[in-house]
Write a protein that holds these residues in place. Structure first.
Motif, PDB file in Angstrom:
ATOM      1  N   ASP A   1       9.850  18.852 -29.630  1.00 51.19           N
ATOM      2  CA  ASP A   1       9.854  17.773 -28.828  1.00 51.19           C
ATOM      3  C   ASP A   1       9.151  17.846 -27.482  1.00 51.19           C
ATOM      4  O   ASP A   1       8.019  17.254 -27.381  1.00 51.19           O
ATOM      5  N   LEU A   2       9.231  19.231 -27.071  1.00 54.50           N
ATOM      6  CA  LEU A   2       7.836  19.702 -26.391  1.00 54.50           C
ATOM      7  C   LEU A   2       6.920  19.296 -26.578  1.00 54.50           C
ATOM      8  O   LEU A   2       5.331  18.989 -25.939  1.00 54.50           O
ATOM      9  N   LYS A   3       6.591  20.296 -27.372  1.00 49.72           N
ATOM     10  CA  LYS A   3       4.558  20.108 -28.454  1.00 49.72           C
ATOM     11  C   LYS A   3       4.230  19.216 -28.131  1.00 49.72           C
ATOM     12  O   LYS A   3       3.319  18.576 -28.283  1.00 49.72           O
TER      13      LYS A   3
ATOM     14  N   GLU B   1      11.017  22.831 -28.740  1.00 49.03           N
ATOM     15  CA  GLU B   1      10.097  23.652 -29.185  1.00 49.03           C
ATOM     16  C   GLU B   1       9.351  21.964 -29.241  1.00 49.03           C
ATOM     17  O   GLU B   1       8.343  22.170 -29.214  1.00 49.03           O
TER      18      GLU B   1
ATOM     19  N   ASP C   1       9.261  13.945 -18.265  1.00 48.81           N
ATOM     20  CA  ASP C   1      10.245  14.800 -19.445  1.00 48.81           C
ATOM     21  C   ASP C   1      10.087  15.850 -19.846  1.00 48.81           C
ATOM     22  O   ASP C   1      11.133  16.987 -20.804  1.00 48.81           O
ATOM     23  N   VAL C   2       8.632  16.626 -20.156  1.00 52.92           N
ATOM     24  CA  VAL C   2       8.199  17.602 -20.181  1.00 52.92           C
ATOM     25  C   VAL C   2       8.498  18.856 -19.813  1.00 52.92           C
ATOM     26  O   VAL C   2       8.911  19.922 -20.088  1.00 52.92           O
TER      27      VAL C   2
ATOM     28  N   LEU D   1      12.330  18.877 -20.780  1.00 54.28           N
ATOM     29  CA  LEU D   1      12.410  19.582 -21.926  1.00 54.28           C
ATOM     30  C   LEU D   1      12.285  21.477 -21.962  1.00 54.28           C
ATOM     31  O   LEU D   1      12.263  22.684 -22.650  1.00 54.28           O
ATOM     32  N   ASP D   2      11.012  21.447 -20.995  1.00 50.52           N
ATOM     33  CA  ASP D   2      11.285  23.662 -20.779  1.00 50.52           C
ATOM     34  C   ASP D   2      12.174  23.784 -20.254  1.00 50.52           C
ATOM     35  O   ASP D   2      12.494  24.550 -20.990  1.00 50.52           O
TER      36      ASP D   2
ATOM     37  N   VAL E   1       2.359  23.853 -19.521  1.00 50.46           N
ATOM     38  CA  VAL E   1       3.197  23.491 -19.208  1.00 50.46           C
ATOM     39  C   VAL E   1       3.200  24.095 -17.346  1.00 50.46           C
ATOM     40  O   VAL E   1       4.192  23.434 -16.996  1.00 50.46           O
TER      41      VAL E   1
ATOM     42  N   ARG F   1      14.363  24.305 -23.027  1.00 49.73           N
ATOM     43  CA  ARG F   1      13.820  25.143 -24.036  1.00 49.73           C
ATOM     44  C   ARG F   1      14.554  27.105 -23.021  1.00 49.73           C
ATOM     45  O   ARG F   1      14.619  27.528 -23.908  1.00 49.73           O
TER      46      ARG F   1
END
Length: 422
Positions: A99-101, A97, A31-32, A35-36, A4, A39
RNA sequence: GGAGAGUUGGCAGAGUGGUCGAUUGCACUAGUCUUGAAAACUAGCGUGCCGCAAGGUACCGAGAGUUCGAAUCUCUCACUCUCCGCCA
């Protein structure tokens, strides 16, 4: 898996690089990052609340010690709400986490700058070639030679297991075993340490090298024990170093291993896959390297040269291709394919694929390097076939048959103990 | 497959509900001392996440639970060891 932090730092470069694979990653990348952000925020809030809960708990402990039970009891009541809230936050964080992965694992590796933006194998670039690809319209394909000289029984394999599981017999079996031994010895000379890894692996290992979840359907799955038959030695050998922090001075780490490989190859049929061209079970000697990032591309070149030296000793005409973005594997940043010319079929057969994965696998596997001053960073992983057996065997048979006998390449004779098949 | 005992930081090994992320030893790193080394002494020495940092937070095989509070209690799973059975 891409990092990331790298995506954040070089957002546009990542999107542009992925375009070479004909993937529009703009949305996924956004999106990533989104999401990060979520997080980080959730982690911060949770940490703060946990700190508060911890403080109250230790205060209660102190009160109990001093016998102030009433005070303690009223404090207890107050914490229950905080506790409930923390549980919710914890669940929320875990979900983010996951979702991110998932989002990250769905993005393939970014191609190296030297990789062209082609769509298919048509667009791969031939870097160099060696030997002469003779015209040989009268030469015999290996499946006929195998039958004539009693080297491989394909029908017998069908009876025992099914199509794609040949039975090697007599000199065919010896030749196969000699090739394996030759490849291992050459690898050892080149500084590789031999390993014999398991042939069934768990899901964590499959994820580590990138076969899972991407290539789920291509592996045989022993459901009862939830183990996968390895599609390549790359999986168990690279996963030796999963969840490991290696000392910088131990690098590079070089391993070689012979393993059978199992691939379902669902949906393949026709003359492209005839004989030894594509099998469900085949043998392969694999080389794997763990490298410092700044040295990995030099290592890749040396690995390709090593594979070339094998082919030269076997006197097989070959060419080296640099794969284009569209033809490259999911996890690779740069892949060279080596193809030998099989006279009997008049075709080039892929016999090796040598790749640099940069940090893509290392990030999935949490494989890191620790320098002397304690600094940690992800390693680079590389691997290559050195070599895959069946197509090599096919080419050796087809290219060395003069219509009367099959001559064994000189480098193999010390292993086979015979110099021709008649 | 059956019975029992275990799983704590690189290793060894304490800790059975309240400042325990964890005593101690070894190993390792740096320093003092020494001509040099050893010994001795001093200091440092796990990993993830949040944070510019200070710091915070999580991790004692994995997951769930009890509790204001869990390395410590309960449950499930995985693995290791010992004995028995089976076996190349």
């Amino acid at each position: 898996m891409l990092e990331v932090s790298q995506i954040r730092a070089n957002r546009q470069q990542a999107i542009d690089a992925l375009k070479k694979r004909h993937i529009d990653a703009e949305q996924t990348v956004n999106d990533v990052i989104g999401l990060d952000d979520k997080r980080k925020h959730a982690q911060f809030t949770l940490d703060q609340n946990l700190g508060e809960a911890k403080k109250v708990a230790s205060e209660i402990g102190q009160m109990m010690k001093e016998g102030r039970h009433e005070e303690a009891n009223s404090a207890k009541e107050k914490t229950s709400e905080l506790k409930k809230y923390n549980q919710e936050l914890d669940q929320e964080l875990k979900q983010i986490e996951v979702d991110l992965k998932n989002a990250l694992a769905g993005i393939p590796n970014t191609p190296h700058e030297s990789v062209a933006a082609g769509r298919s194998s048509e667009d791969n670039e031939t870097i160099r070639s060696w030997g002469k690809a003779e015209d040989a319209s009268h030469a015999t394909p290996h499946w006929d030679l195998a039958k004539t000289y009693n080297l491989i029984d394909f029908e017998l394999g069908v009876k025992i297991s099914g199509a794609g599981f040949p039975v090697y017999m007599g000199k065919g079996a010896k030749l196969q075993r000699s090739l394996i031994q030759f490849f291992l010895d050459q690898g050892e000379k080149a500084g590789y340490t031999e390993v014999i890894p398991p042939h069934l692996v768990n899901a964590e290992s499959g994820f580590g090298t990138g076969q899972l979840p991407d290539k789920d359907g291509q592996m045989y799955h022993a459901v009862e024990d939830d183990l996968y038959l390895i599609p390549t030695g790359e999986v168990p050998i690279t996963n030796i170093y999963r969840d490991i922090i290696v000392a910088d001075e131990d690098l590079p780490i070089k391993n070689i291993g012979y393993t059978p490989c199992f691939r379902r190859e669902a949906g393949s049929y026709g003359k492209e896959v005839r004989g030894l061209n594509r099998l469900h079970q085949f043998d392969k000697v694999e080389i794997v390297q763990l490298s410092r990032p700044e040295e990995s591309y030099a290592a890749l070149e040396v690995m390709v040269k090593h594979v070339e030296s094998l082919l030269q000793q076997l006197e097989l005409p070959y060419r080296v291709l640099r794969l284009c973005g569209g033809d490259m594997g999911f996890t690779s940043a740069l892949t060279y394919d080596l193809e030998v010319y099989a006279k009997g079929q008049g075709r080039w057969l892929e016999v090796s694929s040598v790749s640099n994965f940069e940090t893509y696998q290392a990030n999935r596997m949490k494989l890191r390097i620790k320098s002397k001053d304690g600094e940690k960073r992800l390693a680079h992983t590389l691997n290559g076939s050195a070599l895959a057996l069946p197509r090599i065997l096919a080419a050796v048979l087809e290219n060395n048959c003069d219509g009367n006998e099959i001559k064994i390449p000189a480098c193999l004779v010390p292993y086979t103990k015979f110099d021709s098949i008649a």
